[in-house]
Enzyme design. Sequence first.
Site, PDB file in Angstrom:
ATOM      1  N   SER A 231       3.020  50.327  67.108  1.00 43.36           N
ATOM      2  CA  SER A 231       3.259  49.944  65.707  1.00 43.36           C
ATOM      3  C   SER A 231       1.937  49.548  65.088  1.00 43.36           C
ATOM      4  CB  SER A 231       4.215  48.746  65.658  1.00 43.36           C
ATOM      5  OG  SER A 231       4.199  48.165  64.370  1.00 43.36           O
TER       6      SER A 231
ATOM      7  N   TYR B 176       6.354  40.106  68.507  1.00 46.01           N
ATOM      8  CA  TYR B 176       6.554  41.556  68.342  1.00 46.01           C
ATOM      9  C   TYR B 176       5.198  42.262  68.324  1.00 46.01           C
ATOM     10  CZ  TYR B 176       7.761  46.036  66.213  1.00 46.01           C
ATOM     11  OH  TYR B 176       7.895  47.387  65.957  1.00 46.01           O
TER      12      TYR B 176
END
Length: 253
Positions: free
Chosen positions: A148, A161
């Site tokens: 990501s 995350y």
Amino acid sequence: MSYDNLTGRTAVVTGAASGMGEATARTLARSGARVALLARRTGRLTELAAKIAADGGTAAVVTVDVTDPDSVTAATARVHEIFGPASVVVNAAGVMLPNPILAARDDEWARMVDTNITGVLRVIRAFVTDLVTAADAGHPADLVNVSSIGAHVAFPDYAVYGATKAAITQLSAMLRTELGPRNVRVTNIEPGLTDTELGSHIDNPELTDQLDGMFIAIPALSADDVADLIAYTVSRPAHVNLRQIVVLPTKQA
Ligand code: NDP
């Protein structure tokens, strides 16, 4: 979009029940690959397999929970039983559970680490020998990890995350040093805002509103946009390795 040279290849796609994994499975199948559909929700995978078959493709449902080592072992055996060894592995399964660090949500930390890092490692362990064997036989072999932009860009309340995604970006870079010399390509892809189910598990209303606001402000990527990049990557000639792809909506800074 589809690419015409994946015939004869077997792809394992995790996270195939929705979002990028689902779109990637459809695109790879349209491009001629046999696709093993991996995720927990068997019903969603069954619907997808039927759509792929209706489009003339080949797909198999392989229910798995990547946080459970026994489940991954059983899924690996099932893929091999149905299709034989894999030559494409796409790690798209993941969860995003943001909260302030002061909320001390160690349940969410454990779930993200176990899915986004250890789950990816379990899937790599399961299929890396297949990839090396395919490469040894002179065929293209691909490991694609979906990281990501959060691996690089700091967002408040997304620390854990982001840390799991930074681990995947670094894992991918390090694995290239082992697998590249064996002719196995490793690709790390870092998408920005993409319209999928990922945000639906957030249990902090303020952060849900914040994410909804981002989708209003920025026309997001679609899962198909990311799937197209993955299919493009694995359909290059075997000596061409797109090793790092950062893909953002044009309006995302
Ligand atoms: P989705 O939530 O739509 O897809 C996630 C997939 O992972 C689902 O199919 C889910 O299926 C599967 N999954 C989750 N937990 C497990 C598990 N324990 N075992 C097996 N499968 C599991 O989101 P995206 O498509 O957006 O996510 C794909 C990847 O992209 C993720 O790694 C995410 O971090 C990353 N990403 C997403 C971005 C975005 O903006 N959407 C941006 C950057 C990266 P099931 O519940 O049936 O198991």
